[in-house]
Design a protein around this motif. Structure first.
Motif, PDB file in Angstrom:
ATOM      1  N   ARG A 216       0.836  -1.193  -0.051  1.00 43.89           N
ATOM      2  CA  ARG A 216      -0.218  -0.065   0.106  1.00 43.89           C
ATOM      3  C   ARG A 216       0.805   1.240  -0.010  1.00 43.89           C
ATOM      4  NH1 ARG A 216      -5.440  -0.731   3.140  1.00 43.89           N
ATOM      5  NH2 ARG A 216      -5.499  -2.964   2.863  1.00 43.89           N
ATOM      6  N   LEU A 217       1.864   1.170   0.978  1.00 51.14           N
ATOM      7  CA  LEU A 217       2.876   2.258   0.764  1.00 51.14           C
ATOM      8  C   LEU A 217       3.499   2.507  -0.593  1.00 51.14           C
ATOM      9  CD1 LEU A 217       3.879   4.553   2.788  1.00 51.14           C
ATOM     10  CD2 LEU A 217       5.900   3.079   3.229  1.00 51.14           C
ATOM     11  N   GLY A 218       3.746   1.431  -1.235  1.00 52.41           N
ATOM     12  CA  GLY A 218       4.310   1.760  -2.595  1.00 52.41           C
ATOM     13  C   GLY A 218       3.378   2.166  -3.571  1.00 52.41           C
ATOM     14  N   ILE A 219       2.121   1.997  -3.535  1.00 52.64           N
ATOM     15  CA  ILE A 219       1.117   2.503  -4.352  1.00 52.64           C
ATOM     16  C   ILE A 219       1.008   4.135  -3.780  1.00 52.64           C
ATOM     17  CG2 ILE A 219      -1.468   2.552  -4.685  1.00 52.64           C
ATOM     18  CD1 ILE A 219      -1.386  -0.412  -4.450  1.00 52.64           C
ATOM     19  N   ALA A 220       1.076   4.352  -2.550  1.00 53.67           N
ATOM     20  CA  ALA A 220       0.998   5.791  -2.106  1.00 53.67           C
ATOM     21  C   ALA A 220       2.232   6.574  -2.884  1.00 53.67           C
ATOM     22  CB  ALA A 220       1.081   5.894  -0.724  1.00 53.67           C
ATOM     23  N   ASN A 221       3.201   5.993  -2.867  1.00 55.36           N
ATOM     24  CA  ASN A 221       4.569   6.610  -3.426  1.00 55.36           C
ATOM     25  C   ASN A 221       4.103   6.971  -4.913  1.00 55.36           C
ATOM     26  OD1 ASN A 221       7.008   7.603  -3.874  1.00 55.36           O
ATOM     27  ND2 ASN A 221       7.663   5.630  -4.852  1.00 55.36           N
ATOM     28  N   ALA A 222       3.372   6.237  -5.474  1.00 56.29           N
ATOM     29  CA  ALA A 222       3.205   6.559  -6.885  1.00 56.29           C
ATOM     30  C   ALA A 222       1.995   7.552  -6.869  1.00 56.29           C
ATOM     31  CB  ALA A 222       2.603   5.136  -7.647  1.00 56.29           C
ATOM     32  N   LEU A 223       1.220   7.830  -6.130  1.00 58.70           N
ATOM     33  CA  LEU A 223       0.314   8.723  -5.924  1.00 58.70           C
ATOM     34  C   LEU A 223       0.601  10.318  -5.384  1.00 58.70           C
ATOM     35  CD1 LEU A 223      -2.802   6.458  -5.079  1.00 58.70           C
ATOM     36  CD2 LEU A 223      -2.276   7.161  -7.266  1.00 58.70           C
ATOM     37  N   LEU A 224       1.975  10.309  -4.942  1.00 60.85           N
ATOM     38  CA  LEU A 224       2.231  11.454  -4.296  1.00 60.85           C
ATOM     39  C   LEU A 224       1.994  12.754  -5.255  1.00 60.85           C
ATOM     40  CD1 LEU A 224       5.709  10.770  -2.882  1.00 60.85           C
ATOM     41  CD2 LEU A 224       3.722  11.428  -1.714  1.00 60.85           C
ATOM     42  N   MET A 225       2.021  12.943  -6.443  1.00 57.67           N
ATOM     43  CA  MET A 225       1.513  13.934  -7.232  1.00 57.67           C
ATOM     44  C   MET A 225       0.525  13.465  -8.281  1.00 57.67           C
ATOM     45  SD  MET A 225       4.194  16.415  -7.372  1.00 57.67           S
ATOM     46  CE  MET A 225       5.066  16.725  -8.852  1.00 57.67           C
ATOM     47  N   PRO A 226      -0.256  14.414  -8.937  1.00 55.93           N
ATOM     48  CA  PRO A 226      -1.264  14.124  -9.848  1.00 55.93           C
ATOM     49  C   PRO A 226      -0.537  13.603 -10.801  1.00 55.93           C
ATOM     50  CG  PRO A 226      -1.375  16.475  -9.127  1.00 55.93           C
ATOM     51  CD  PRO A 226      -0.223  16.004  -8.414  1.00 55.93           C
ATOM     52  N   ARG A 227      -1.108  12.584 -11.532  1.00 58.88           N
ATOM     53  CA  ARG A 227      -0.263  11.920 -12.497  1.00 58.88           C
ATOM     54  C   ARG A 227      -0.976  11.648 -13.915  1.00 58.88           C
ATOM     55  NH1 ARG A 227       4.903  11.725 -10.070  1.00 58.88           N
ATOM     56  NH2 ARG A 227       4.722  10.478  -8.188  1.00 58.88           N
ATOM     57  N   GLU A 228      -0.082  11.496 -15.097  1.00 55.98           N
ATOM     58  CA  GLU A 228      -1.079  11.359 -16.184  1.00 55.98           C
ATOM     59  C   GLU A 228      -0.983   9.888 -16.425  1.00 55.98           C
ATOM     60  OE1 GLU A 228       0.192  14.081 -19.447  1.00 55.98           O
ATOM     61  OE2 GLU A 228       0.905  15.322 -17.968  1.00 55.98           O
TER      62      GLU A 228
END
Ligand code: ATP
Ligand code: MG
Lengths: 323, 250
Positions: free
Chosen positions: A151-163
């Protein structure tokens, strides 16, 4: 973010992408086309080259030959422009075990020069909240369970708005709640217009959330298209539930079908399956013929092929890893 | 690690203080015989004792861990995907190693001054040239010596950075760097290899005596700086050329 790509533009495009490790060809001339705004399932057995493709896509490894374009720009040449717009989970999460979940995310966020330090705390908390980790944010990652790290790994991917989100096996190690949450997370991100590229073994999962999919086998791309297209290629099956398996098999054969050996069910009856090519025999005439022969039909169904059937047809039944 | 370094002068001071007899002239490590007259010498003794092994060892650990440590944790791929930028990451990591070198030397000196002034008398120091300088001036000289020692370690740190880009096993990079530090000092002691000596990164490690003369002679400082600068350019360049195109597969 800009998001100004025309709808026809591909979010990820590879041309003849090849990656060799010594003599071994891990990725063999693949031409991926991931449409903008799609949820794209990247399937393949263990060792088929999914993670390697993702590494090359993100500029972590250099392609032996071929080209990669991500968000309309060449990789790795435009890496600095592209990667801030891409969130990634690559071959499982990795963290500093001696730091807390929050501190880990802050450290990764600091590494991105485009991430504003003024909003860092808020963004980190928001990302942790989104994956349901707020209560464990202050805990050292060393003390996290497998699913919490994921889950933390997924959170890392969501730190910024992404395209674009690239998620390599995001539901690995997650409990059913976590899996459902990831599913709804992916849906909500897709609804916001984010392209999601997700590699997975869980075909039912992919069938539920993906609009498009590609199948890898031993480094080659063996199929690609919308999920419906992929499914449609496979044959439908008729499924007859009856205690009279021999008679049923005989009737099906007479109608020109090729029944598979019967399966016994736990209710005492058995199931006979036979592939049904399009429009050869009308299903209702099969039932009529069975009943006319005195076969006790307890259930009858026509099943369209699942992604799993298609996957196995493409990549083989065997358990052994290819190569 | 800085605490372990600071423990060296503390240990020396306690040993001298607690033993009944003073070390005779010329016995033990340099400057040890003068400690009981002037506590400031603890700092110098601590420095001399730490230079051959303890300081290079800690620097090897810090420098060997830079890239290989991130690769070992698997965090390297996430830093690069952030994107941290490969050149920027190398620069930040080397800068951290440089800070560590200076902090390591300074913590030996500081701990030496503190424990020395706590356990022994402190007074003006007689320099190697025979002149006497005040306590304040002595502290300044000690600071210069610490800077010299810190500077001496920068070449080794650059070597460690380069080795760290070659592997995903941090312990391997640390050990290899530490071994090189020892090998360099051994070679520096073989008279048959005299032609090689000026090129060894450890050649000037103990050459801070010039800073303890009146007036200060900066020659060895400059020669050392030039040599370390050369090592920095070569090995940071190698680290860059290796890391800029390396496949990150950890
Ligand atoms: N660092 C490496 N050195 C040599 N070969 C490698 C390396 N990494 C991967 N490979 C090989 O490349 C092939 C593809 O590996 P990859 O990790 O891309 O598979 P994958 O599809 O992600 O598998 P999985 O489903 O198990 O995650 C494998 O045969 C693997 O042995
Ligand atoms: Mg993988």
């Amino acid at each position: 973010m800009s998001g100004a790509l025309p709808a026809t533009e591909l979010a990820i495009e590879t041309t003849g992408l090849t990656k060799r490790f010594g003599h071994q060809t891990a990725v063999d001339g693949i031409d991926l086309a991931v449409p903008h705004g799609s949820v794209f399932g990247f399937l393949g057995p263990n060792g088929s080259g999914k993670t390697t493709t993702i590494r090359v896509m993100l500029g972590l490894a250099a392609a032996t030959s071929g080209y990669v374009r991500v968000l309309g720009q060449d990789m790795p040449a435009s890496l600095r422009d592209v990667l801030p717009r891409v969130g990634a989970l690559i071959e499982g999460p990795a963290f500093y075990p001696f730091l807390s979940g929050t501190a880990n995310l802050q450290r990764f966020d600091t590494a991105d020069r485009h991430a504003s330090s003024a909003t860092r705390r808020a963004r980190v908390n928001q990302a942790l909240d989104r994956v349901g980790l707020s209560h464990a944010a202050g805990k050292k990652v060393r003390a996290y369970s497998l699913g919490m790290k994921q889950r933390l790994g997924i959170a890392n991917a969501l730190l910024m708005p992404r395209e674009l989100l690239v998620l390599d096996e995001p539901t690995n190690g997650l409990d059913p709640q976590g899996t459902r949450e990831v599913r709804s997370l992916v849906r909500s991100l897709a609804a916001e217009g984010t392209t999601v590229f997700v590699s997975s073994h869980l075909l039912a999962e992919v069938e539920q959330i993906c609009t498009h999919a590609a199948v890898m086998s031993a480094g080659k791309l063996v199929a690609q298209g919308t999920v419906d297209e992929l499914r449609r290629v496979g044959l439908a099956h008729v499924k007859v539930q009856t205690p009279d398996t021999e008679d049923a098999g005989r009737v099906l054969q007479r109608l020109g079908l090729a029944p598979e050996p019967p399966h016994s069910n736990n209710d005492g009856g058995s199931t006979v399956r036979a592939p049904l090519a399009d429009h050869t025999v009308a299903p209702e005439s099969i039932v009529a013929a069975l009943v006319a022969e005195g076969v006790r039909v307890r259930g009858f169904a026509v099943e369209s092929s699942s992604l799993e059937d298609r996957f196995v047809a493409l990549t083989g039944e065997g358990f052994d890893v290819v190569q | 690690m800085l605490a372990a370094l600071a423990a060296v002068p503390v240990l020396i001071a306690l040993a001298v203080r607690l033993s009944s007899r003073d070390p005779g002239p010329g016995q033990g490590p340099p400057f040890l015989d003068r400690v009981s007259q002037n506590g400031l010498f603890i700092a110098l003794t601590g420095m001399v004792v730490s230079i051959p092994l303890f300081l290079p060892l800690t620097v090897s650990v810090a420098a060997g861990d830079t890239i290989a440590g991130e690769a070992g944790h698997g965090t390297l791929r996430y830093l690069l995907a952030a994107p941290a930028g490969r050149v920027r990451l190398l620069a930040v990591k080397y800068a951290a190693a440089v800070v560590f070198c200076l902090a390591a030397a300074l913590s030996v000196a500081t701990a030496g001054v503190l424990i020395g002034s706590a356990l022994f008398d402190v007074g003006p120091i007689t320099l190697l040239s025979g002149d006497t300088i005040s306590v304040g001036e002595s502290l300044l000289r000690l600071f210069l010596v610490a800077c010299y020692v810190g500077l001496s370690l920068l070449g080794l740190a650059a070597i460690g950075l380069f080795i760290s880009t070659l592997t995903e096993v941090p312990v391997g990079a640390m050990a290899a760097t530490a071994v090189l530090a020892v090998v360099s000092q051994i070679l520096d002691n073989l008279p048959q290899l005299e032609w090689l000596h000026p090129w060894l990164f450890s050649h000037h490690w103990l050459g801070f005596a010039d800073l303890l003369r009146q007036p200060i002679s900066w020659d060895s400082f400059a020669a050392n700086g030039l040599l370390q600068g050369g090592y920095i350019v070569v090995f940071c360049g190698l680290a860059y050329s290796r890391f800029a195109t390396k496949d990150v597969l950890s």
